[in-house]
Enzyme design. Structure first.
Site, PDB file in Angstrom:
ATOM      1  N   THR A  74      53.683  98.554   6.213  1.00 31.77           N
ATOM      2  CA  THR A  74      53.152  99.611   5.001  1.00 31.77           C
ATOM      3  C   THR A  74      51.951  99.516   4.421  1.00 31.77           C
ATOM      4  O   THR A  74      51.316  98.643   4.588  1.00 31.77           O
ATOM      5  CB  THR A  74      54.111  99.363   3.672  1.00 31.77           C
ATOM      6  OG1 THR A  74      53.422  98.171   2.882  1.00 31.77           O
ATOM      7  CG2 THR A  74      55.627  98.863   4.056  1.00 31.77           C
ATOM      8  N   ASP A 108      53.468 102.878  -1.932  1.00 29.44           N
ATOM      9  CA  ASP A 108      52.670 102.641  -3.010  1.00 29.44           C
ATOM     10  C   ASP A 108      53.436 101.164  -3.659  1.00 29.44           C
ATOM     11  O   ASP A 108      54.576 101.550  -4.364  1.00 29.44           O
ATOM     12  CB  ASP A 108      52.670 103.674  -4.154  1.00 29.44           C
ATOM     13  CG  ASP A 108      51.939 103.389  -5.413  1.00 29.44           C
ATOM     14  OD1 ASP A 108      51.463 102.049  -5.443  1.00 29.44           O
ATOM     15  OD2 ASP A 108      51.616 104.285  -6.097  1.00 29.44           O
ATOM     16  N   ASN A 117      52.087  90.923   1.505  1.00 28.09           N
ATOM     17  CA  ASN A 117      50.299  90.761   1.877  1.00 28.09           C
ATOM     18  C   ASN A 117      49.655  91.659   1.150  1.00 28.09           C
ATOM     19  O   ASN A 117      48.451  91.146   0.873  1.00 28.09           O
ATOM     20  CB  ASN A 117      50.512  91.058   3.292  1.00 28.09           C
ATOM     21  CG  ASN A 117      48.773  91.031   3.658  1.00 28.09           C
ATOM     22  OD1 ASN A 117      48.273  89.930   3.750  1.00 28.09           O
ATOM     23  ND2 ASN A 117      48.501  92.175   4.142  1.00 28.09           N
ATOM     24  N   SER A 169      49.735  84.165  -1.472  1.00 29.02           N
ATOM     25  CA  SER A 169      49.358  83.683  -2.662  1.00 29.02           C
ATOM     26  C   SER A 169      47.691  83.169  -2.351  1.00 29.02           C
ATOM     27  O   SER A 169      46.961  84.227  -1.561  1.00 29.02           O
ATOM     28  CB  SER A 169      49.817  82.374  -3.247  1.00 29.02           C
ATOM     29  OG  SER A 169      49.119  81.913  -4.447  1.00 29.02           O
ATOM     30  N   TYR A 181      41.704  87.457 -11.023  1.00 22.06           N
ATOM     31  CA  TYR A 181      42.282  87.375  -9.692  1.00 22.06           C
ATOM     32  C   TYR A 181      43.164  85.845  -9.698  1.00 22.06           C
ATOM     33  O   TYR A 181      44.399  85.871  -9.391  1.00 22.06           O
ATOM     34  CB  TYR A 181      41.374  87.327  -8.424  1.00 22.06           C
ATOM     35  CG  TYR A 181      42.157  87.100  -7.029  1.00 22.06           C
ATOM     36  CD1 TYR A 181      42.566  88.211  -6.428  1.00 22.06           C
ATOM     37  CD2 TYR A 181      41.936  85.830  -6.556  1.00 22.06           C
ATOM     38  CE1 TYR A 181      43.384  87.813  -5.387  1.00 22.06           C
ATOM     39  CE2 TYR A 181      42.445  85.712  -5.077  1.00 22.06           C
ATOM     40  CZ  TYR A 181      43.241  86.708  -4.624  1.00 22.06           C
ATOM     41  OH  TYR A 181      43.899  86.597  -3.281  1.00 22.06           O
ATOM     42  N   LYS A 224      47.471  85.622  -9.050  1.00 30.86           N
ATOM     43  CA  LYS A 224      47.989  84.580  -8.244  1.00 30.86           C
ATOM     44  C   LYS A 224      48.651  83.235  -8.679  1.00 30.86           C
ATOM     45  O   LYS A 224      49.783  82.952  -8.355  1.00 30.86           O
ATOM     46  CB  LYS A 224      46.854  84.083  -7.134  1.00 30.86           C
ATOM     47  CG  LYS A 224      46.308  85.223  -6.260  1.00 30.86           C
ATOM     48  CD  LYS A 224      47.265  85.837  -5.384  1.00 30.86           C
ATOM     49  CE  LYS A 224      46.753  86.930  -4.626  1.00 30.86           C
ATOM     50  NZ  LYS A 224      47.923  87.516  -3.594  1.00 30.86           N
ATOM     51  N   THR A 255      37.624  88.229   6.021  1.00 37.24           N
ATOM     52  CA  THR A 255      38.439  89.446   5.878  1.00 37.24           C
ATOM     53  C   THR A 255      37.650  90.303   4.896  1.00 37.24           C
ATOM     54  O   THR A 255      36.455  90.173   4.461  1.00 37.24           O
ATOM     55  CB  THR A 255      39.725  89.331   5.377  1.00 37.24           C
ATOM     56  OG1 THR A 255      39.736  88.916   3.921  1.00 37.24           O
ATOM     57  CG2 THR A 255      40.565  88.271   6.235  1.00 37.24           C
TER      58      THR A 255
END
Length: 273
Positions: A32, A56, A83, A134, A148, A152, A183
């Site tokens: 997705t 979404d 993810n 996580s 952030y 988590k 990333t």
């Protein structure tokens, strides 16, 4: 036997890397993204074993639709990988109200809605594995990443409780906790708050901190064998670090926490009454 895996946020980063690895070994993958154009190459190569879904994750009904679409296409659902998510950089005083609400909608509520959507299917089957992405920052905090961190930490709490709730139903839960990787986490997908000069020293400290130095970032492709092993495990762990920093630093952080609790234990016990 081929597994069916549902992965959110799969048009780039870890999600796309893992999706392709699973497809290469013969699994079925429902992937997705808000924008499925980034999945076209996988759709072209893997045909019927690959299902791209525009989703979404902040819309609970949309999450239910996507899970049901996966079950209808492949007949089962073995693994759900939550993810999708992103980072917000800014000191606690700096972050904007809407930015905070938006990242909680994605990182926490999005994870919750997909999890809730999948659970009825997994319960009916009597088996399944939910993997929540996580972070080491769900275990300990860093300056100017507090919001952030908060998302988590929330995912850690809800997933730990979930694991206890579903263990008797044949459903496993794993929290995957990567350290920094090369990333786009700190790049295009990140939200940067307007800065206040008083926190410039904290920002400088962040990028001089263990795990944030240029040489400390892991290679995303190196995570593939770990994820495949996790998915194939008959008894997967509740928590799995990815990278060489998580366990090492967590030992030190929790040693400090335990020492503080010990030093104040007399006060704590007296407060019991």
């Amino acid at each position: 036997m081929a597994k069916t895996i549902f992965i959110t946020g799969a048009s780039k980063g870890f999600g796309k890397l893992w999706a392709e690895a699973l497809l290469q070994r013969g699994d079925n993958v429902a992937a997705t993204s808000r924008d499925i154009n980034g999945l076209k190459d996988l759709a072209d190569r893997y045909g019927d074993r690959f299902l791209p879904i525009r989703l979404d994750i902040t819309d609970r009904n949309d999450a239910i639709r996507a899970i049901n679409q996966t079950k209808e296409r492949f007949g089962k659902l073995d693994v759900v990988i939550n993810n999708a998510g992103y980072g917000v950089f800014g000191a606690i005083e700096e972050v904007k109200e809407q930015d905070v609400k938006d990242v909680f909608e994605a990182n926490v509520y999005g994870t919750l809605w997909v999890t809730q959507a999948a659970l009825p299917v997994l319960r009916e089957q009597g088996h399944g594995h939910i993997i929540q992405l996580s972070s080491v920052l769900g275990i300990w905090s860093l300056p100017t990443l507090g919001i952030y961190n908060a998302t988590k930490f929330a995912v850690e709490g809800l997933s730990e409780a979930l694991a206890s709730e579903v263990s008797s139903l044949g459903i496993h839960v794993t929290l995957v906790e990567p350290n920094g990787y090369m990333t786009e986490f700190g790049g295009k997908s990140a939200v940067l708050s307007e800065t206040i000069e008083a926190y410039d020293a904290a920002r400088t400290e962040l990028f001089q901190t263990e795990g944030m130095l240029p040489g400390d970032y892991g290679k995303p492709e190196a995570t593939v064998p770990a994820i495949l092993k996790l998915i194939d495990s008959q008894n997967p762990p509740l928590r799995l670090f990815l990278g060489n920093l998580g366990y090492r630093k967590t030992q030190r952080v929790y040693a400090d926490k335990l020492q503080t609790w010990k030093e104040w234990d007399e006060v704590a016990v007296a407060a019991h009454g």
